[in-house]
Write an enzyme that holds these catalytic residues in place. Structure first.
Site, PDB file in Angstrom:
ATOM      1  N   HIS A 442       0.831  -1.207   0.000  1.00  0.00           N
ATOM      2  CA  HIS A 442       0.000   0.000   0.000  1.00  0.00           C
ATOM      3  C   HIS A 442       0.866   1.259   0.000  1.00  0.00           C
ATOM      4  O   HIS A 442       0.636   2.191  -0.785  1.00  0.00           O
ATOM      5  CB  HIS A 442      -0.918  -0.008   1.231  1.00  0.00           C
ATOM      6  CG  HIS A 442      -1.755   1.229   1.357  1.00  0.00           C
ATOM      7  ND1 HIS A 442      -1.320   2.359   2.031  1.00  0.00           N
ATOM      8  CD2 HIS A 442      -2.982   1.532   0.872  1.00  0.00           C
ATOM      9  CE1 HIS A 442      -2.250   3.291   1.967  1.00  0.00           C
ATOM     10  NE2 HIS A 442      -3.274   2.818   1.271  1.00  0.00           N
ATOM     11  N   CYS A 756      -3.559  -4.524 -14.352  1.00  0.00           N
ATOM     12  CA  CYS A 756      -3.484  -3.321 -13.521  1.00  0.00           C
ATOM     13  C   CYS A 756      -2.679  -3.557 -12.256  1.00  0.00           C
ATOM     14  O   CYS A 756      -2.622  -2.700 -11.383  1.00  0.00           O
ATOM     15  CB  CYS A 756      -4.879  -2.808 -13.173  1.00  0.00           C
ATOM     16  SG  CYS A 756      -5.909  -3.989 -12.293  1.00  0.00           S
TER      17      CYS A 756
END
Length: 817
Positions: A442, A756
């Site tokens: 993240h 992606c």
């Protein structure tokens, strides 16, 4: 006006770009600087301008040249509205272009082909033709020949249109022989100004088609025995004390186009010591066509020169040093590192320089004092460089989202691992350092998108760094320095003053494989759109939903559904508007339970041992349809405003029933799949790849590989666990076989394929995906331009390989895996 149709290199300098384009002006500049440039001349932009403005074309001419094409579409319309008397070719061109919708690829291809056909078919005005013939005769006489071999290359001239924008768009013709052939190739260069992709690019960039001209460079052909390129600063390491030389057999087109892997030599400037030699296996080479004596062909090195030449060193050590010294001379002249094309002529054995242009990817060099300061600075922490750049400031250590208010503008955020709740603090930070995580974590993903330097996986940042300390973070190298390293900060400020880390696409290549961009937050939509990406391959819902500061289910239960819908719609619209009409694929919520649990109202979230394998993605969306329903309502609001470029992407799908049920919920709120929005799924679970045909039959328009999850699920590796990070590999044969299978089946059914995951930003993976036939690749904002260049190069390689295969009538190549 008095037109200047021909200019010899000796008459030109770097200031003549408007007349002969960047390529022509540069050749003139080097000629006059004493660089061994093969002689030649330029057919100027004024010649092209004269041609299109003075050659008169009648309706009958158009009908004769274009044949059946005049009976349909734009050409038929232009003919019907045109006056009966002959008029300049430029008027016909502008009429056709004015009626061309560049977003209609079929119309664009047909209309630009018609323009090119007109240019190539019309006679060259005698006043221009005679000057070209005379110049060619003079060039031939310089070499005591009746006709000399030349190369004819296009050179873009619009001062406000960088020549890079034409890279790979205009034509180059090698081994051209005879005045008539030269004139023909000049017209073909002019015609290449109107390829579909060059026209599309100008239209999208807002350039006036009527003010873009083309010059043609006519240059004595080097009959290369060996050739290649060199960089007078190492483009890999940014080391300006090294020269990198690439070399292969035959003409340089094989190296420039990427058709062959060349030898690589590294030379130290000043001492001229050859520091490194990598001798490649050079399978093919480009030579003059031995049958026709004109043009070029690609042949096998083993057959043309002999098997021993395939792995033979191309340049002798003496030649390596000669090439390097010539590169230094050219760099000294221009005052900046250069990207140079060179060749040894087998007729006279001499070294020639064919082209030189500045290397644009280098950063300003540090002074000796600055370099010494960096060298002496104390490195107190090492990790993985996850987002490039320099950040310096006061350390603030936090352990959960409840502490984010401690992080002020310009602080260094230090934590175990970031999560979506920390994004407000991440936006304020000058840099981010974490204990855990890899380049797909993240912290890494969000930092890259925000353009904030980040170092992850340090293991002990929260122990070694204390709140109140001052540090300098190098997100490129993965280093944390004690204190403020002034030289690094100075370079950061200089870069910022010049526009920072530029991601804006000045002149994107147009590729067959679309290159899209990943977007996590609507706030970065404009920055992401400025990369020139072909759309958004992943718009994440997590940050929009979690930024409400409260558990979304609690929010809905408190009667605030409409507020949530409005906030979502606002974010989606911001991205859809920034990219319109380019597609934007919105992925429905995919936050694991641990991220929900840390939010106010998240105390009822289940405790899961491995949230990545737990209650997330579409499986949670269907269990809590009120949240999925709110997402679909938000999308419907945006669609009703006229944004028809949105696609819905369902995450973590593993069964056709999940697609069916999600569609039912969408229809409940008035959102019609396949009509209002495109409908697709993420391929993250191996099960989805294995049953892809069943998913397609349920009704999908596209799929996108979420390689971050697909890799960890296929290899049983936690991607955020630094202990096993070394085993995490998106190019593992098992992962690639799943991807290959999905692409193959999707091709059969006409379903679009994309990627992606973080792998989409990896050049190695991009090359593999192009070869597998993927339709688009979605990369992080900072990687879009690099991936587009890699894709363009790989597509050229594929075309050349196909041509070679046909030429040699080879057996079918082995499969990649």
């Amino acid at each position: 006006m008095a037109y200047r149709f021909i200019k010899w290199f000796e008459e030109l300098s770097k200031n003549d770009v408007p007349l002969v384009g960047g390529k022509g002006a540069n050749l003139g500049e080097m000629t006059n600087a004493g660089i061994p440039v093969p002689p030649g001349f330029c057919v100027t932009a004024e010649a092209y301008k004269y041609f299109v403005e003075n050659v008169k074309v009648s309706k009958e001419d158009v009908k004769r040249i274009l044949g059946e094409k005049v009976n349909k579409g734009t050409i038929s319309e232009v003919l019907a509205q045109a006056p009966d008397e002959p008029r300049p070719l430029q008027d016909w061109i502008m009429d056709i272009i004015s009626k061309t919708d560049v977003d209609d690829s079929k119309m664009l291809q047909e209309n630009t082909e018609a323009i090119r056909t007109l240019i190539k078919s019309l006679d060259m005005p005698s006043e221009i033709a005679e000057e070209i013939k005379q110049a060619y005769k003079e060039l031939s006489q310089r070499f005591g020949q009746e006709e000399v071999y030349v190369a004819v290359r296009s050179s873009a001239t619009a001062e406000d249109l960088p020549e890079a924008s034409f890279a790979g768009q205009q034509e180059t013709y090698l081994d051209v022989l005879g005045a008539d052939d030269v004139i023909d190739k000049v017209k073909r260069c002019w015609a290449s100004l109107w390829t579909a992709r060059a026209t599309f690019y100008r239209a999208k960039q807002g350039f006036d088609h009527s003010k873009v001209y083309l010059s043609a460079v006519v240059q004595k052909m080097v009959n290369s025995e060996k050739s290649g390129v060199m960089f007078t600063a190492n483009p890999v390491t940014n080391n300006r004390n090294e020269i990198m030389i690439n070399a292969s057999w035959g003409l340089g087109e094989a190296v420039v186009s990427g058709a062959v892997t060349p030898d690589e030599y590294i030379v130290e400037k000043g001492t001229w010591k050859i520091k490194e030699k990598v001798i490649a296996k050079k399978e093919v080479m480009v030579i003059r066509n031995p049958e026709t004596g004109r043009g070029t062909v690609m042949v096998k090195v083993a057959e043309y020169l002999g098997p021993e030449w395939v792995e033979k060193q191309v340049l002798t050590d003496e030649q390596i040093i000669e090439v390097a010294k010539m590169g230094q001379k050219i760099e000294d002249h221009y005052g900046w590192p250069q990207d140079i094309e060179w060749a040894y002529d087998k007729d006279d054995g001499k070294l020639y320089i064919v082209q030189s242009r500045p290397i644009t990817t280098l950063k300003e060099e540090a002074t000796a004092e600055e370099a010494e300061e960096v060298e002496e600075a104390e490195v107190i922490l090492k990790g993985l460089g996850a987002s490039p750049g320099i950040g310096a400031g006061r350390v603030v250590v936090i352990f959960d989202a409840s502490e984010i208010d401690k992080v002020k503008e310009g602080d260094i955020l230090v934590t175990t691992m970031t999560n979506p709740d920390m994004v407000p603090a991440m936006k304020r930070a000058a840099a981010i350092v974490t204990d855990e995580g890899g380049r797909t974590s993240h912290a890494a993903i969000v930092s890259r998108e925000l353009g904030i330097p980040c170092v992850v996986g340090t293991k002990e940042a929260t122990k070694k760094l204390k709140t109140g300390m001052y540090v300098t973070v190098d997100g490129t190298r993965g280093l944390v320095y004690k204190g403020i390293v002034k030289s690094l900060v100075k370079k950061k400020e200089e870069a910022k003053a010049e526009g920072g880390q530029v991601v804006v696409a000045g002149a994107p290549l147009v590729t067959g494989t679309m290159v899209k961009v990943n977007v996590s937050m609507p706030e970065v939509a404009e920055r992401a759109a400025a990369t020139g990406a072909d759309g958004v391959g992943l718009l994440r819902a997590e940050h929009m939903i979690l930024s409400i500061g409260q558990h979304p289910i609690k929010f809905i239960k408190e009667g605030k559904e409409e507020e949530l819908v409005e906030k979502l719609a606002e974010g989606i619209e911001k991205v859809a508007a920034a990219f319109y009409p380019r597609p934007v694929w919105y992925r429905t919520l995919d936050a694991p339970t641990n991220e929900f649990r840390e939010m106010p109202g998240g105390e009822d979230e289940p405790e899961e041992r491995n949230p990545m394998l737990g209650w997330r993605g579409i499986r949670r969306g269907l269990d809590q349809p009120e949240l999925l329903r709110a997402e679909f309502k938000a999308i419907k609001k945006v669609v009703e405003k006229g944004y028809n470029n949105i696609g819905v992407m369902l995450p973590l799908v593993s069964h056709p029933e999940q697609i069916r049920e999600a569609k039912r919920i969408a229809r409940e709120v008035g959102l019609e799949p396949h009509k209002d929005v495109a409908w697709g799924v993420m391929i993250e679970v191996p099960a989805a790849a294995i049953i892809i045909e069943d998913l397609i039959k349920e009704g999908i328009d596209f799929v996108s590989f979420g390689t971050n999850d697909l890799t960890q699920y296929t290899l049983a590796i936690d991607r955020d666990n630094e202990r096993v990070a070394k085993l995490y590999d998106e190019t593992h044969p098992a992962v690639l076989k799943l991807i290959k299978h999905v692409i193959k089946v999707c091709k059969r059914y006409g379903v679009e394929t994309s990627i992606c995951g973080q792998a989409g930003s990896d050049p190695k993976m991009a090359r593999i995906l192009v070869r597998l036939g993927i339709d688009s690749i979605s990369a992080n904002p900072d990687a879009v331009q690099l991936i587009r260049q890699v894709v363009a190069q790989e597509e050229r390689k594929l075309m050349l390989e196909a041509a070679r295969k046909q030429l040699f009538e080879e057996e079918e190549e082995e499969e990649l895996f």
